[in-house]
Design a protein around this motif. Structure first.
Motif, PDB file in Angstrom:
ATOM      1  N   GLY A  61       0.784  -1.246   0.000  1.00  0.00           N
ATOM      2  CA  GLY A  61       0.000   0.000   0.000  1.00  0.00           C
ATOM      3  C   GLY A  61       0.807   1.283   0.000  1.00  0.00           C
ATOM      4  N   THR A  62       2.133   1.188   0.169  1.00  0.00           N
ATOM      5  CA  THR A  62       2.914   2.428   0.358  1.00  0.00           C
ATOM      6  C   THR A  62       3.019   3.276  -0.902  1.00  0.00           C
ATOM      7  N   LEU A  63       2.788   2.673  -2.070  1.00  0.00           N
ATOM      8  CA  LEU A  63       2.945   3.421  -3.326  1.00  0.00           C
ATOM      9  C   LEU A  63       1.598   3.829  -3.919  1.00  0.00           C
ATOM     10  N   ILE A  64       0.525   3.636  -3.158  1.00  0.00           N
ATOM     11  CA  ILE A  64      -0.812   3.970  -3.671  1.00  0.00           C
ATOM     12  C   ILE A  64      -1.079   5.460  -3.429  1.00  0.00           C
ATOM     13  N   THR A  65      -1.167   6.199  -4.518  1.00  0.00           N
ATOM     14  CA  THR A  65      -1.391   7.650  -4.433  1.00  0.00           C
ATOM     15  C   THR A  65      -2.890   7.948  -4.548  1.00  0.00           C
ATOM     16  N   SER A  66      -3.270   9.204  -4.263  1.00  0.00           N
ATOM     17  CA  SER A  66      -4.689   9.584  -4.367  1.00  0.00           C
ATOM     18  C   SER A  66      -5.178   9.443  -5.813  1.00  0.00           C
ATOM     19  N   ASP A  67      -4.299   9.729  -6.768  1.00  0.00           N
ATOM     20  CA  ASP A  67      -4.662   9.603  -8.175  1.00  0.00           C
ATOM     21  C   ASP A  67      -4.966   8.142  -8.522  1.00  0.00           C
ATOM     22  N   LEU A  68      -4.107   7.243  -8.021  1.00  0.00           N
ATOM     23  CA  LEU A  68      -4.328   5.810  -8.258  1.00  0.00           C
ATOM     24  C   LEU A  68      -5.623   5.341  -7.605  1.00  0.00           C
ATOM     25  N   VAL A  69      -5.875   5.816  -6.388  1.00  0.00           N
ATOM     26  CA  VAL A  69      -7.092   5.418  -5.671  1.00  0.00           C
ATOM     27  C   VAL A  69      -8.320   5.780  -6.483  1.00  0.00           C
ATOM     28  N   TYR A  70      -8.313   6.984  -7.039  1.00  0.00           N
ATOM     29  CA  TYR A  70      -9.460   7.436  -7.820  1.00  0.00           C
ATOM     30  C   TYR A  70      -9.712   6.478  -8.994  1.00  0.00           C
ATOM     31  N   LYS A  71      -8.625   6.113  -9.686  1.00  0.00           N
ATOM     32  CA  LYS A  71      -8.767   5.228 -10.849  1.00  0.00           C
ATOM     33  C   LYS A  71      -9.140   3.800 -10.424  1.00  0.00           C
ATOM     34  N   LEU A  72      -8.566   3.331  -9.320  1.00  0.00           N
ATOM     35  CA  LEU A  72      -8.877   1.975  -8.834  1.00  0.00           C
ATOM     36  C   LEU A  72     -10.369   1.840  -8.523  1.00  0.00           C
ATOM     37  N   GLY A  73     -10.954   2.953  -8.061  1.00  0.00           N
ATOM     38  CA  GLY A  73     -12.372   2.941  -7.709  1.00  0.00           C
ATOM     39  C   GLY A  73     -13.287   2.643  -8.881  1.00  0.00           C
ATOM     40  N   ASP A  74     -12.821   2.907 -10.089  1.00  0.00           N
ATOM     41  CA  ASP A  74     -13.656   2.665 -11.281  1.00  0.00           C
ATOM     42  C   ASP A  74     -13.479   1.268 -11.846  1.00  0.00           C
ATOM     43  N   LEU A  75     -12.520   0.513 -11.322  1.00  0.00           N
ATOM     44  CA  LEU A  75     -12.158  -0.744 -11.983  1.00  0.00           C
ATOM     45  C   LEU A  75     -12.883  -1.984 -11.463  1.00  0.00           C
ATOM     46  N   GLY A  76     -13.652  -1.838 -10.396  1.00  0.00           N
ATOM     47  CA  GLY A  76     -14.358  -3.003  -9.878  1.00  0.00           C
ATOM     48  C   GLY A  76     -13.409  -4.048  -9.322  1.00  0.00           C
ATOM     49  N   ILE A  77     -12.406  -3.612  -8.551  1.00  0.00           N
ATOM     50  CA  ILE A  77     -11.471  -4.555  -7.911  1.00  0.00           C
ATOM     51  C   ILE A  77     -12.194  -5.179  -6.715  1.00  0.00           C
ATOM     52  N   SER A  78     -12.121  -6.491  -6.596  1.00  0.00           N
ATOM     53  CA  SER A  78     -12.848  -7.180  -5.520  1.00  0.00           C
ATOM     54  C   SER A  78     -12.263  -6.907  -4.151  1.00  0.00           C
ATOM     55  N   GLU A  79     -10.940  -6.824  -4.101  1.00  0.00           N
ATOM     56  CA  GLU A  79     -10.314  -6.623  -2.784  1.00  0.00           C
ATOM     57  C   GLU A  79      -8.871  -6.191  -2.966  1.00  0.00           C
ATOM     58  N   VAL A  90      11.501  -0.173   6.575  1.00  0.00           N
ATOM     59  CA  VAL A  90      11.515   1.153   5.942  1.00  0.00           C
ATOM     60  C   VAL A  90      10.762   2.165   6.812  1.00  0.00           C
ATOM     61  N   PRO A  91      11.459   3.183   7.309  1.00  0.00           N
ATOM     62  CA  PRO A  91      10.759   4.204   8.114  1.00  0.00           C
ATOM     63  C   PRO A  91       9.679   4.912   7.290  1.00  0.00           C
ATOM     64  N   GLY A  92       8.541   5.169   7.917  1.00  0.00           N
ATOM     65  CA  GLY A  92       7.459   5.892   7.230  1.00  0.00           C
ATOM     66  C   GLY A  92       6.482   4.990   6.487  1.00  0.00           C
ATOM     67  N   ALA A  93       6.787   3.676   6.429  1.00  0.00           N
ATOM     68  CA  ALA A  93       5.928   2.755   5.669  1.00  0.00           C
ATOM     69  C   ALA A  93       4.517   2.691   6.270  1.00  0.00           C
ATOM     70  N   PHE A  94       4.431   2.661   7.603  1.00  0.00           N
ATOM     71  CA  PHE A  94       3.126   2.535   8.268  1.00  0.00           C
ATOM     72  C   PHE A  94       2.198   3.678   7.861  1.00  0.00           C
ATOM     73  N   GLU A  95       2.709   4.884   7.954  1.00  0.00           N
ATOM     74  CA  GLU A  95       1.908   6.071   7.651  1.00  0.00           C
ATOM     75  C   GLU A  95       1.349   5.995   6.227  1.00  0.00           C
ATOM     76  N   LYS A  96       2.213   5.615   5.296  1.00  0.00           N
ATOM     77  CA  LYS A  96       1.802   5.526   3.880  1.00  0.00           C
ATOM     78  C   LYS A  96       0.736   4.449   3.680  1.00  0.00           C
ATOM     79  N   SER A  97       0.937   3.290   4.320  1.00  0.00           N
ATOM     80  CA  SER A  97      -0.031   2.194   4.152  1.00  0.00           C
ATOM     81  C   SER A  97      -1.390   2.572   4.744  1.00  0.00           C
ATOM     82  N   ILE A  98      -1.376   3.192   5.922  1.00  0.00           N
ATOM     83  CA  ILE A  98      -2.638   3.573   6.565  1.00  0.00           C
ATOM     84  C   ILE A  98      -3.355   4.654   5.746  1.00  0.00           C
ATOM     85  N   THR A  99      -2.581   5.598   5.202  1.00  0.00           N
ATOM     86  CA  THR A  99      -3.186   6.635   4.350  1.00  0.00           C
ATOM     87  C   THR A  99      -3.864   5.978   3.148  1.00  0.00           C
TER      88      THR A  99
END
Lengths: 333, 93
Positions: free
Chosen positions: A98-116, A135-144
């Protein structure tokens, strides 16, 4: 279950249709989790190779596809890849940190019908998760990422491997998942690495911790009752393809049965001797399990048995330990 | 016909696979699995590219040798069922 669904299920089971497959897209990863079974390398499937695998899997009857790595979001064209796979008809589940998932990606993922989207969270405290993931900071990125996906309506499942390093806060991980409004899976078994190395096993819970876990989580646990003569679906209706195109009965069973760039997947799936042997094998043939009174508390896993004890058709010592502890807890309730 | 002059296609939420003569369709939102058999499975194949309801009726009449009125009624109720299950999308053309 209605008659037509029973008929379809029987067809899938009797004809060994690989309805569910794991596809390992890459072995690259941006984290360094201490317990990971994956051996990091630059092996990665290209988009044209993924298109070819997609065709072969659709022709073989696959519907449910689990995408894993490495870290799949390390791939620059991952969004195009999943768009392609969704249009091909697959039901997709994605495993990521989850650490590389950006807001832009989230928006697009929402249209794709991903099951999980399954996201690894290894601690309730940032320092615990970051220490385990290296890796320091990984938790924050994953939770975001989890919060953004949840907000966008994409189903998220937190995946946590329970080990000595995070045992003290596992209940807080459950609370964290509940507060975030997502589902979770807590797995108390650390597996040996893909290359057979067992150094990771030092992370495993000791017996006292395992007993505490099963005792505290008893009512939540879904113990799969082993039906007579049944075993898991690996090599039957479920299989795995690696980041170099090698075919395995399961991602946890490192016994290669072919390569999709050398031979059509369906031919490998139909002809491989190892798969035929797995299909004819019955759990009642595991001598050590036949008269075992803990079998009802056990999930027989050939992959774990192979990695742990070197025998695909034997009991896994870690499964025996887990079953014994679960049985003890059950008897004390 | 309920969806006359509209474009009908498979929903973005749908995943599917043919299992012999049936089509298994999963709605990734609801996680419900639907089995489409016979003419239902054929209609799903036709919907690979978005179509108008009349196009679907014409194919069914031709392939199954049924009268227009019956084909219209059957296709209409089947599409309504699929729309209710949210595995097709309907757009104004």
């Amino acid at each position: 279950m209605n008659d037509i669904w029973k008929h379809v299920r029987n067809t899938i089971e009797n004809k060994y249709i690989p309805i569910s497959m794991i596809l390992e897209l890459t072995r690259r990863c941006n984290l360094n989790c201490c317990h990971c079974y994956n051996i990091k390398s630059n092996s990665e499937l290209s988009f044209p190779q993924i298109k070819e695998i997609s065709r072969q899997l659709r022709d073989a009857g696959c519907l449910f596809l689990f995408l894993t790595g490495g870290e799949v979001f390390c791939m620059p064209d991952f969004l195009e890849i999943i768009t392609y796979l969704r249009r091909a008809g697959f039901d997709l589940k994605i495993f990521t940190n989850g650490t590389l998932i950006t807001s832009d990606l989230v928006y697009k993922l929402g249209d794709l019908g991903i099951s999980e989207i399954g996201i690894s969270i290894q601690g309730a405290e940032p320092k615990t998760h970051d220490r385990i993931s290296g890796v320091p900071g990984a938790f924050e990125k994953s939770i975001t990422a989890i919060k953004m996906l949840k907000e966008r309506g994409v189903p998220v499942n937190i995946k946590c491997t329970l080990m000595k390093e995070n045992f003290a806060e596992y209940k807080d991980i459950i609370k964290l998942a509940e507060n975030l409004g997502v589902t979770y899976v807590i797995d108390p078994v650390v597996s040996p690495r893909d290359d057979g190395s067992r150094d990771v096993l030092s992370c495993r819970l000791d017996e006292t911790q395992l007993k505490q876990f099963y005792s505290e989580q008893f009512s939540r646990l879904e113990v799969t009752k082993v039906e007579e003569n049944s075993i898991c679906e690996a090599g039957r209706t479920f299989g795995s393809i690696s980041a170099v195109g090698d075919v395995y009965p399961c991602i946890q069973i490192p016994l290669k049965v072919g390569n999709v760039f050398e031979r059509e997947f369906l031919d490998i799936w139909s002809d491989a001797q190892m798969l035929k042997k797995m299909r004819s094998f019955k759990s009642s043939e595991i001598k050590a399990c036949v008269d075992c009174d803990m079998v009802s508390s056990c999930s027989i896993c050939p992959g774990l048995a192979y990695l742990e004890d070197g025998d695909l058709f034997g009991p896994a010592s870690i499964a025996c330990l887990n079953a014994r502890i679960q049985k003890e807890v059950e008897n004390e309730k | 016909m309920k969806f006359e002059n509209m474009l009908i296609g498979r929903s973005d939420q749908a995943a599917w696979q043919e299992v012999e003569e049936n089509v298994v369709v999963v709605n990734s939102n609801t996680r419900k699995v639907h089995i489409l058999s016979g003419i239902g499975g054929r209609i799903w194949q036709i919907l690979e590219h978005p179509r108008q309801q009349t196009d679907i009726v014409n194919v069914i009449m031709q392939e199954y040798d049924v009268a227009r009125e019956q084909a219209e009624n059957d296709v209409d109720s089947f599409l309504q069922e699929l729309a209710q299950k949210e595995i097709i999308k309907i757009k104004d053309e």
